[in-house]
Design a protein around this motif. Structure first.
Motif, PDB file in Angstrom:
ATOM      1  N   VAL A  63     -13.364  -7.380   6.729  1.00  0.00           N
ATOM      2  CA  VAL A  63     -12.215  -6.523   6.425  1.00  0.00           C
ATOM      3  C   VAL A  63     -12.570  -5.534   5.314  1.00  0.00           C
ATOM      4  O   VAL A  63     -12.202  -4.360   5.366  1.00  0.00           O
ATOM      5  N   VAL A  64     -13.307  -6.016   4.312  1.00  0.00           N
ATOM      6  CA  VAL A  64     -13.748  -5.129   3.229  1.00  0.00           C
ATOM      7  C   VAL A  64     -14.647  -4.020   3.761  1.00  0.00           C
ATOM      8  O   VAL A  64     -14.491  -2.845   3.406  1.00  0.00           O
ATOM      9  N   VAL A  65     -15.582  -4.381   4.634  1.00  0.00           N
ATOM     10  CA  VAL A  65     -16.490  -3.379   5.217  1.00  0.00           C
ATOM     11  C   VAL A  65     -15.699  -2.335   5.994  1.00  0.00           C
ATOM     12  O   VAL A  65     -15.980  -1.129   5.910  1.00  0.00           O
ATOM     13  N   SER A  66     -14.693  -2.773   6.744  1.00  0.00           N
ATOM     14  CA  SER A  66     -13.866  -1.829   7.488  1.00  0.00           C
ATOM     15  C   SER A  66     -13.068  -0.927   6.550  1.00  0.00           C
ATOM     16  O   SER A  66     -12.896   0.268   6.816  1.00  0.00           O
ATOM     17  N   ILE A  78     -11.482  -3.683  11.886  1.00  0.00           N
ATOM     18  CA  ILE A  78     -11.010  -5.019  11.537  1.00  0.00           C
ATOM     19  C   ILE A  78     -10.032  -4.942  10.370  1.00  0.00           C
ATOM     20  O   ILE A  78     -10.374  -4.448   9.298  1.00  0.00           O
ATOM     21  N   SER A  79      -8.835  -5.440  10.582  1.00  0.00           N
ATOM     22  CA  SER A  79      -7.828  -5.490   9.526  1.00  0.00           C
ATOM     23  C   SER A  79      -7.604  -6.937   9.124  1.00  0.00           C
ATOM     24  O   SER A  79      -8.034  -7.870   9.811  1.00  0.00           O
ATOM     25  N   ALA A  80      -6.909  -7.132   8.016  1.00  0.00           N
ATOM     26  CA  ALA A  80      -6.604  -8.492   7.566  1.00  0.00           C
ATOM     27  C   ALA A  80      -5.838  -9.252   8.638  1.00  0.00           C
ATOM     28  O   ALA A  80      -6.068 -10.447   8.858  1.00  0.00           O
ATOM     29  N   GLU A  81      -4.947  -8.566   9.321  1.00  0.00           N
ATOM     30  CA  GLU A  81      -4.128  -9.210  10.347  1.00  0.00           C
ATOM     31  C   GLU A  81      -4.977  -9.806  11.463  1.00  0.00           C
ATOM     32  O   GLU A  81      -4.630 -10.838  12.040  1.00  0.00           O
ATOM     33  N   ASN A  82      -6.132  -9.175  11.734  1.00  0.00           N
ATOM     34  CA  ASN A  82      -7.032  -9.670  12.782  1.00  0.00           C
ATOM     35  C   ASN A  82      -7.800 -10.917  12.360  1.00  0.00           C
ATOM     36  O   ASN A  82      -8.298 -11.668  13.211  1.00  0.00           O
ATOM     37  N   VAL A  83      -7.916 -11.142  11.058  1.00  0.00           N
ATOM     38  CA  VAL A  83      -8.804 -12.185  10.532  1.00  0.00           C
ATOM     39  C   VAL A  83      -8.037 -13.410  10.027  1.00  0.00           C
ATOM     40  O   VAL A  83      -8.562 -14.518   9.998  1.00  0.00           O
ATOM     41  N   ASN A 120      -5.421  -2.371  -0.987  1.00  0.00           N
ATOM     42  CA  ASN A 120      -5.237  -1.603   0.252  1.00  0.00           C
ATOM     43  C   ASN A 120      -5.265  -2.506   1.478  1.00  0.00           C
ATOM     44  O   ASN A 120      -4.542  -2.272   2.452  1.00  0.00           O
ATOM     45  N   ILE A 121      -6.095  -3.546   1.436  1.00  0.00           N
ATOM     46  CA  ILE A 121      -6.190  -4.489   2.551  1.00  0.00           C
ATOM     47  C   ILE A 121      -4.886  -5.257   2.724  1.00  0.00           C
ATOM     48  O   ILE A 121      -4.413  -5.486   3.846  1.00  0.00           O
ATOM     49  N   LEU A 122      -4.287  -5.670   1.613  1.00  0.00           N
ATOM     50  CA  LEU A 122      -3.085  -6.500   1.675  1.00  0.00           C
ATOM     51  C   LEU A 122      -1.803  -5.699   1.889  1.00  0.00           C
ATOM     52  O   LEU A 122      -0.811  -6.245   2.386  1.00  0.00           O
ATOM     53  N   ALA A 123      -1.815  -4.429   1.545  1.00  0.00           N
ATOM     54  CA  ALA A 123      -0.593  -3.622   1.591  1.00  0.00           C
ATOM     55  C   ALA A 123       0.137  -3.666   2.937  1.00  0.00           C
ATOM     56  O   ALA A 123       1.366  -3.831   2.972  1.00  0.00           O
ATOM     57  N   PRO A 124      -0.548  -3.564   4.083  1.00  0.00           N
ATOM     58  CA  PRO A 124       0.175  -3.552   5.366  1.00  0.00           C
ATOM     59  C   PRO A 124       0.811  -4.890   5.744  1.00  0.00           C
ATOM     60  O   PRO A 124       1.687  -4.927   6.611  1.00  0.00           O
ATOM     61  N   ILE A 125       0.361  -5.981   5.123  1.00  0.00           N
ATOM     62  CA  ILE A 125       0.826  -7.309   5.557  1.00  0.00           C
ATOM     63  C   ILE A 125       1.613  -8.065   4.492  1.00  0.00           C
ATOM     64  O   ILE A 125       2.199  -9.105   4.787  1.00  0.00           O
ATOM     65  N   GLN A 126       1.638  -7.567   3.268  1.00  0.00           N
ATOM     66  CA  GLN A 126       2.157  -8.389   2.172  1.00  0.00           C
ATOM     67  C   GLN A 126       3.627  -8.756   2.341  1.00  0.00           C
ATOM     68  O   GLN A 126       4.052  -9.836   1.928  1.00  0.00           O
ATOM     69  N   ASP A 127       4.400  -7.910   2.972  1.00  0.00           N
ATOM     70  CA  ASP A 127       5.825  -8.210   3.134  1.00  0.00           C
ATOM     71  C   ASP A 127       6.098  -9.278   4.189  1.00  0.00           C
ATOM     72  O   ASP A 127       7.229  -9.714   4.357  1.00  0.00           O
ATOM     73  N   GLU A 128       5.059  -9.711   4.893  1.00  0.00           N
ATOM     74  CA  GLU A 128       5.222 -10.777   5.886  1.00  0.00           C
ATOM     75  C   GLU A 128       5.231 -12.168   5.250  1.00  0.00           C
ATOM     76  O   GLU A 128       5.526 -13.157   5.914  1.00  0.00           O
ATOM     77  N   TYR A 129       4.904 -12.233   3.950  1.00  0.00           N
ATOM     78  CA  TYR A 129       4.776 -13.526   3.274  1.00  0.00           C
ATOM     79  C   TYR A 129       5.651 -13.574   2.022  1.00  0.00           C
ATOM     80  O   TYR A 129       5.838 -12.562   1.340  1.00  0.00           O
ATOM     81  N   ASP A 130       6.163 -14.759   1.734  1.00  0.00           N
ATOM     82  CA  ASP A 130       6.902 -14.951   0.491  1.00  0.00           C
ATOM     83  C   ASP A 130       5.953 -15.037  -0.694  1.00  0.00           C
ATOM     84  O   ASP A 130       6.245 -14.540  -1.774  1.00  0.00           O
ATOM     85  N   TYR A 131       4.821 -15.703  -0.481  1.00  0.00           N
ATOM     86  CA  TYR A 131       3.816 -15.861  -1.534  1.00  0.00           C
ATOM     87  C   TYR A 131       2.425 -15.571  -0.982  1.00  0.00           C
ATOM     88  O   TYR A 131       2.084 -16.004   0.112  1.00  0.00           O
TER      89      TYR A 131
END
Length: 263
Positions: A63-66, A78-83, A120-131
């Motif tokens: 994800v970092v390389v992408s 590859i995004s965080a959501e894929n991994v 930047n990696i976490l920004a698209p998915i962070q609202d899907e989790y409480d913690y």
């Protein structure tokens, strides 16, 4: 809104990964959707939660390389959501790591705004989790700085031994520097006293830290517990391995305390 907490201490052997795995598992059992981000190339959080690093098709490194490729106007594949993977604990997911992540520090050196890669990696998915808990490496490296820049708060595990106190002021100073230069929302979530034994030294360390930091020290203290050391070899958090042991009860109390502190 998600609570993003980085668990950090540049000193190894203080219970950092033990806390990352067991606190995230205990939070998940309260019904909170939880993501554990393994930011340590050793990948101990990954194996400790029951994921075989050798069987990973992709990891945080990919994800970092992408993310780096975006800076070069290349197509990100590859995004965080894929991994992200499900774990054996309901409501708990992990963004896994393995040894290749060590190479990310070299690859990030010449990247513009390299400190914000994880944010930047976490920004698209962070609202899907409480913690979201980030298990940082035991060093003040570029990966750790990425963790501090991505988080809202820092949880510092501190071993109840004298030498552990020596690195605390350095880490607190680093947090201030990151807050002032990279992440003005960053705050100290709290100091967690770990590996407590009924000795005069342990009691003195607790008194000194509480005198210095007051209510920034968690009420919960994690005892030195053989079972806590056994659980990772079975790829299980302590509440799955032995939920009645002293370590499991302590991390359950910590989860309740953390939730209460964050409202």
């Amino acid at each position: 809104m998600s609570h993003i907490i980085v668990i950090a201490n540049q000193k190894g052997g203080v219970g950092k990964t033990t806390t990352a795995v067991n606190l995230s598992a205990c939070i998940a059992t309260t019904g909170k959707s939880t993501l554990l981000v393994d930011l340590d190339p050793q990948g101990n959080s990954t194996s400790g939660i029951g994921i075989d690093k050798k069987e990973l098709e992709a990891s945080l490194y990919d994800v970092v390389v992408s993310e780096i490729s975006k800076k070069d106007n290349a197509t990100s594949e590859i995004s965080a959501e894929n991994v992200i993977l499900e774990t054996q604990i309901e409501n708990l997911w992990i963004l896994p790591s393995e040894k290749n992540l060590a190479g990310a520090e070299v690859e990030l050196v010449n990247v513009p705004q390299r400190e914000f890669c994880l944010r930047n990696i976490l920004a698209p998915i962070q609202d899907e989790y409480d913690y979201i808990f980030i298990d940082a490496p035991p060093s003040l490296s570029l990966l750790t700085i990425n963790g501090l820049a991505a988080a809202q708060s820092v949880l510092i595990p501190l071993q109840c031994e004298y030498f552990a106190l020596e690195g605390l002021s350095e880490l607190l100073q680093t947090i201030i520097l990151v807050r002032d230069s990279l992440n003005n929302a960053l705050r100290l979530q709290g100091v967690l006293l770990t590996m407590f034994q009924l000795t005069n030294l342990s009691k003195q360390v607790i008194d000194d830290v509480r005198d210095h930091l007051g209510d920034k020290v968690f009420d919960t203290v994690i005892p030195r517990n053989v079972t806590l050391g056994e659980a990772p070899s079975f790829g299980m958090p302590i509440i799955e391995y032995d939920r009645a042991c002293a370590g499991a009860l302590a991390y359950s109390r910590l989860a309740d305390e953390l939730i209460e502190r964050n409202g």
